[in-house]
Design a protein around this motif. Structure first.
Motif, PDB file in Angstrom:
ATOM      1  N   ALA A   1       0.740  -1.230   0.056  1.00 34.40           N
ATOM      2  CA  ALA A   1       0.119  -0.305  -0.008  1.00 34.40           C
ATOM      3  C   ALA A   1       0.751   1.149  -0.014  1.00 34.40           C
ATOM      4  CB  ALA A   1      -0.991  -0.070   1.391  1.00 34.40           C
ATOM      5  N   LEU A   2       1.990   1.125   0.646  1.00 31.96           N
ATOM      6  CA  LEU A   2       2.761   2.494   0.720  1.00 31.96           C
ATOM      7  C   LEU A   2       3.481   2.487  -0.673  1.00 31.96           C
ATOM      8  CD1 LEU A   2       4.614   2.148   4.153  1.00 31.96           C
ATOM      9  CD2 LEU A   2       2.785   3.787   3.303  1.00 31.96           C
ATOM     10  N   HIS A   3       3.669   1.500  -1.525  1.00 33.52           N
ATOM     11  CA  HIS A   3       4.200   1.579  -2.774  1.00 33.52           C
ATOM     12  C   HIS A   3       3.209   2.230  -3.596  1.00 33.52           C
ATOM     13  CE1 HIS A   3       5.914   1.014  -6.763  1.00 33.52           C
ATOM     14  NE2 HIS A   3       4.911   0.283  -7.028  1.00 33.52           N
ATOM     15  N   ALA A   4       1.815   1.910  -3.472  1.00 35.87           N
ATOM     16  CA  ALA A   4       0.912   2.607  -4.113  1.00 35.87           C
ATOM     17  C   ALA A   4       0.864   3.966  -3.750  1.00 35.87           C
ATOM     18  CB  ALA A   4      -0.576   2.110  -3.695  1.00 35.87           C
TER      19      ALA A   4
ATOM     20  N   GLY B   1      -5.816   8.493   8.567  1.00 37.91           N
ATOM     21  CA  GLY B   1      -4.565   7.983   7.877  1.00 37.91           C
ATOM     22  C   GLY B   1      -3.350   8.465   8.709  1.00 37.91           C
ATOM     23  N   ASP B   2      -2.511   7.592   8.447  1.00 36.51           N
ATOM     24  CA  ASP B   2      -0.972   8.209   9.397  1.00 36.51           C
ATOM     25  C   ASP B   2      -0.077   8.733   8.298  1.00 36.51           C
ATOM     26  OD1 ASP B   2      -1.853   6.787  11.586  1.00 36.51           O
ATOM     27  OD2 ASP B   2      -0.981   4.848  11.137  1.00 36.51           O
ATOM     28  N   TYR B   3      -0.217   8.616   7.016  1.00 35.11           N
ATOM     29  CA  TYR B   3       0.608   8.931   5.901  1.00 35.11           C
ATOM     30  C   TYR B   3      -0.322   9.979   5.139  1.00 35.11           C
ATOM     31  CZ  TYR B   3       3.907   5.362   7.091  1.00 35.11           C
ATOM     32  OH  TYR B   3       4.916   4.559   7.601  1.00 35.11           O
ATOM     33  N   THR B   4       0.089  11.146   4.864  1.00 35.20           N
ATOM     34  CA  THR B   4      -0.739  12.188   4.066  1.00 35.20           C
ATOM     35  C   THR B   4       0.138  13.146   3.529  1.00 35.20           C
ATOM     36  OG1 THR B   4      -2.841  13.407   3.759  1.00 35.20           O
ATOM     37  CG2 THR B   4      -1.913  13.117   5.937  1.00 35.20           C
TER      38      THR B   4
ATOM     39  N   GLY C   1      -4.510   2.308   5.729  1.00 40.68           N
ATOM     40  CA  GLY C   1      -4.400   1.060   6.304  1.00 40.68           C
ATOM     41  C   GLY C   1      -5.752   0.298   6.179  1.00 40.68           C
ATOM     42  N   THR C   2      -6.119  -0.208   7.214  1.00 41.55           N
ATOM     43  CA  THR C   2      -7.293  -1.248   7.397  1.00 41.55           C
ATOM     44  C   THR C   2      -8.531  -0.330   7.918  1.00 41.55           C
ATOM     45  OG1 THR C   2      -6.625  -2.146   9.458  1.00 41.55           O
ATOM     46  CG2 THR C   2      -5.966  -3.378   7.115  1.00 41.55           C
ATOM     47  N   LYS C   3      -8.630   1.020   8.073  1.00 37.45           N
ATOM     48  CA  LYS C   3      -9.763   1.712   8.812  1.00 37.45           C
ATOM     49  C   LYS C   3     -10.945   1.240   8.145  1.00 37.45           C
ATOM     50  CE  LYS C   3     -11.428   6.305   9.465  1.00 37.45           C
ATOM     51  NZ  LYS C   3     -11.131   7.703   9.702  1.00 37.45           N
ATOM     52  N   TYR C   4     -11.143   1.342   6.817  1.00 37.28           N
ATOM     53  CA  TYR C   4     -12.452   0.840   6.242  1.00 37.28           C
ATOM     54  C   TYR C   4     -12.572  -0.227   5.909  1.00 37.28           C
ATOM     55  CZ  TYR C   4     -12.388   6.119   5.633  1.00 37.28           C
ATOM     56  OH  TYR C   4     -12.395   7.289   5.943  1.00 37.28           O
ATOM     57  N   SER C   5     -11.609  -1.213   5.713  1.00 38.10           N
ATOM     58  CA  SER C   5     -11.724  -2.458   5.578  1.00 38.10           C
ATOM     59  C   SER C   5     -12.216  -3.461   6.628  1.00 38.10           C
ATOM     60  CB  SER C   5     -10.614  -3.095   4.635  1.00 38.10           C
ATOM     61  OG  SER C   5      -9.417  -2.949   5.529  1.00 38.10           O
TER      62      SER C   5
ATOM     63  N   THR D   1      -5.749 -17.880   4.963  1.00 40.00           N
ATOM     64  CA  THR D   1      -6.619 -17.008   6.186  1.00 40.00           C
ATOM     65  C   THR D   1      -7.134 -15.659   5.595  1.00 40.00           C
ATOM     66  OG1 THR D   1      -4.348 -15.645   6.276  1.00 40.00           O
ATOM     67  CG2 THR D   1      -4.930 -17.991   7.898  1.00 40.00           C
ATOM     68  N   GLN D   2      -8.318 -15.222   6.040  1.00 43.35           N
ATOM     69  CA  GLN D   2      -8.853 -14.002   5.663  1.00 43.35           C
ATOM     70  C   GLN D   2      -8.093 -12.681   6.414  1.00 43.35           C
ATOM     71  OE1 GLN D   2     -11.585 -13.666   3.798  1.00 43.35           O
ATOM     72  NE2 GLN D   2     -11.146 -15.796   2.863  1.00 43.35           N
ATOM     73  N   VAL D   3      -7.976 -11.910   5.583  1.00 44.46           N
ATOM     74  CA  VAL D   3      -7.273 -10.600   6.165  1.00 44.46           C
ATOM     75  C   VAL D   3      -7.898  -9.489   5.438  1.00 44.46           C
ATOM     76  CG1 VAL D   3      -5.072 -11.517   6.651  1.00 44.46           C
ATOM     77  CG2 VAL D   3      -5.410 -10.600   4.489  1.00 44.46           C
ATOM     78  N   PRO D   4      -8.050  -8.420   6.245  1.00 48.62           N
ATOM     79  CA  PRO D   4      -8.411  -7.072   5.660  1.00 48.62           C
ATOM     80  C   PRO D   4      -7.367  -6.381   4.805  1.00 48.62           C
ATOM     81  CG  PRO D   4      -7.943  -6.651   8.015  1.00 48.62           C
ATOM     82  CD  PRO D   4      -7.709  -8.091   7.738  1.00 48.62           C
ATOM     83  N   VAL D   5      -7.811  -5.882   3.721  1.00 50.87           N
ATOM     84  CA  VAL D   5      -7.107  -5.247   2.840  1.00 50.87           C
ATOM     85  C   VAL D   5      -6.287  -3.706   3.428  1.00 50.87           C
ATOM     86  CG1 VAL D   5      -7.931  -6.271   0.862  1.00 50.87           C
ATOM     87  CG2 VAL D   5      -8.856  -4.296   1.450  1.00 50.87           C
ATOM     88  N   HIS D   6      -5.123  -3.374   2.891  1.00 49.94           N
ATOM     89  CA  HIS D   6      -4.719  -2.264   3.168  1.00 49.94           C
ATOM     90  C   HIS D   6      -5.198  -1.160   2.184  1.00 49.94           C
ATOM     91  CE1 HIS D   6      -2.008  -3.237   6.436  1.00 49.94           C
ATOM     92  NE2 HIS D   6      -2.440  -4.373   6.183  1.00 49.94           N
ATOM     93  N   MET D   7      -5.576  -0.196   2.558  1.00 52.37           N
ATOM     94  CA  MET D   7      -6.229   0.906   1.442  1.00 52.37           C
ATOM     95  C   MET D   7      -5.586   2.160   1.410  1.00 52.37           C
ATOM     96  SD  MET D   7     -10.159   0.325   1.837  1.00 52.37           S
ATOM     97  CE  MET D   7     -10.751   1.536   1.023  1.00 52.37           C
TER      98      MET D   7
END
Length: 445
Positions: free
Chosen positions: A170-173, A204-207, A291-295, A308-314
């Motif tokens: 996600a940080l690459h995105a 968000g932590d990065y903006t 991160g996973t705030k919304y997911s 395993t099931q994991v929430p996506v990073h956004m």
């Protein structure tokens, strides 16, 4: 386009309620008309520039591998309740009840809606990474809309959303978007500085916010003057190359540049005094990693390779398309009017006929007009039966970067006059040479 057949309602007087340059010139140049407080009709000239800006945004987003779509302006309040933001967003959100007593809202942003789309169709890590975006009208019920399109209630915005398996991806995105935005703004003739910012209601932590320096900017900004020497230029970037994108991000964010919300006086004072700058800035875009705030809140999970099931990073990434038009004018004007950069100009060149009705002058203008059209360029031919001074004033006001003036005196010597709106410099040359010069200027723009 022939000006005699165009709809260009220019004003000679400045409207009393227009406080900043962009608002004054957009009204005077017949680009917009206020429909109600903070809401505007986009007249033909303004609409042309808006579409040029929108096209640049589309092109740069798709070069970065992002996929266009379109989401509605109205959203269900249930999605926002699910994420926990419906009551938190505040009075800027326009809340609506339909005839069936369902709570709706006019979208100020689209994190909930895009997360709902994602969770409906994506199940596996194999479908990641994924970035979707759209360009759509938004509404935020500003308490005091002002400054024309710079702080309106209805505005056109590009908002994009990335979905990734890990924080690293996600940080690459995030880095990819920063690079893409730098390219986008430079194509519009702007230097937009990425500045450390606050996440606000999106979180968000990065903006980073992208700000264009201008005296009329709403934000106070603090920066190291060395950052204004940086340009993206013609460099080629492989958006899939993590190291390359990271290097660009570090180059453009390693020097101090912050908005007043995140300003750190101690860090600022570590910069040599002769490089410290305090100015005003216009926000034209912002990127977030949250991160996973919304997911997590909305159950947007994928299955990993281990089962395993994991929430996506956004993350989300916005560009104020309609606001950019005002920002460009604030950054590029003089006391005569707008000065459009070549990348966003509504018409590529203006043709001014100094003696309408003179057979030779009319024929020369028609030949120039036809030559530009044949090359795929978009000329504006002022064929009105008006005084020369009025024609020049109109061209200066609407800000086309190049003007060709055609008159009997010059044609006797086989020349026309090519004038740069930005510098005011003029040069006489044969009509064919003027066409070649303009075509060369726009090659690759």
């Amino acid at each position: 386009m022939r000006l005699s057949r165009y709809f260009l309602p220019v004003l000679k007087e400045t409207p009393a309620d227009a406080q900043i340059v962009s608002h004054r010139y957009m009204l005077r140049a017949g680009m917009i008309k206020q429909a109600s407080a903070g809401i505007y009709s986009w007249l033909p000239l303004g609409y042309k520039v808006l579409k040029r800006i929108e096209q640049i945004v589309h092109e740069e987003q798709q070069k970065a591998g992002h996929i266009p779509m379109l989401m509605p302006t109205l959203q269900s309040a249930d999605l926002w309740r699910e994420s926990g933001r419906y009551d938190d967003y505040g009075q800027e959100m326009l809340r609506i009840t339909d005839r069936h007593d369902r709570d709706m809202l006019y979208g100020p942003t689209n994190e909930e809606l895009i997360t709902d789309i994602f969770r409906s169709y994506v199940r596996s890590y194999k479908d990641l990474p994924l970035t979707l975006y759209h360009i759509q009208w938004k509404f935020r019920d500003e308490i005091r809309p002002r400054f024309g399109v710079m702080r309106g209630r209805e505005f056109l915005m590009k908002d994009g959303y990335n979905f990734d398996l890990t924080k690293e991806d996600a940080l690459h995105a995030y880095n990819r978007h920063l690079v893409s935005y730098l390219r986008t703004y430079e194509r519009m003739g702007l230097q937009a500085i990425p500045m450390r910012a606050d996440g606000g209601p999106i979180g968000g932590d990065y903006t980073h916010e992208f700000l264009v320096l201008a005296e009329t900017g709403e934000s106070e900004v603090f920066y190291d003057s060395e950052i204004t020497d940086l340009t993206f230029g013609d460099r080629e970037v492989d958006f899939d190359n993590v190291e390359q994108c990271q290097a660009v991000l570090e180059e453009f964010t390693s020097r101090y540049a912050r908005t007043d919300e995140t300003h750190d006086e101690a860090l600022f004072n570590e910069i040599p005094e002769d490089r410290r700058r305090v100015a005003r800035g216009i926000e034209v875009g912002q990127i977030f990693y949250f991160g996973t705030k919304y997911s997590e809140a909305m159950g947007a999970n994928v299955q990993t390779a281990e089962g395993t099931q994991v929430p996506v990073h956004m993350g989300s990434h916005g560009i104020g398309v309609s606001r950019l038009l005002g920002a460009i004018i604030e950054a590029s004007h003089d006391d005569k009017g707008i000065i459009w950069p070549e990348g966003v100009t509504p018409f590529h060149v203006g043709i001014v006929n100094l003696r309408q009705g003179d057979d030779e002058t009319d024929a020369a203008c028609e030949a120039l007009y036809a030559s530009f059209k044949a090359l795929g360029l978009d000329p504006l031919y002022d064929d009105r039966d008006e005084r020369a001074g009025g024609k020049f004033a109109t061209m200066d006001l609407i800000g086309l970067p190049w003007r060709i003036t055609v008159g009997p005196r010059g044609l006797k010597n086989g020349v026309v006059e090519l004038t740069s709106r930005r510098t005011g410099e003029s040069e006489e040359m044969p009509p064919e040479e003027a066409v070649k010069r303009i075509a060369a200027i726009y090659e690759g723009v």
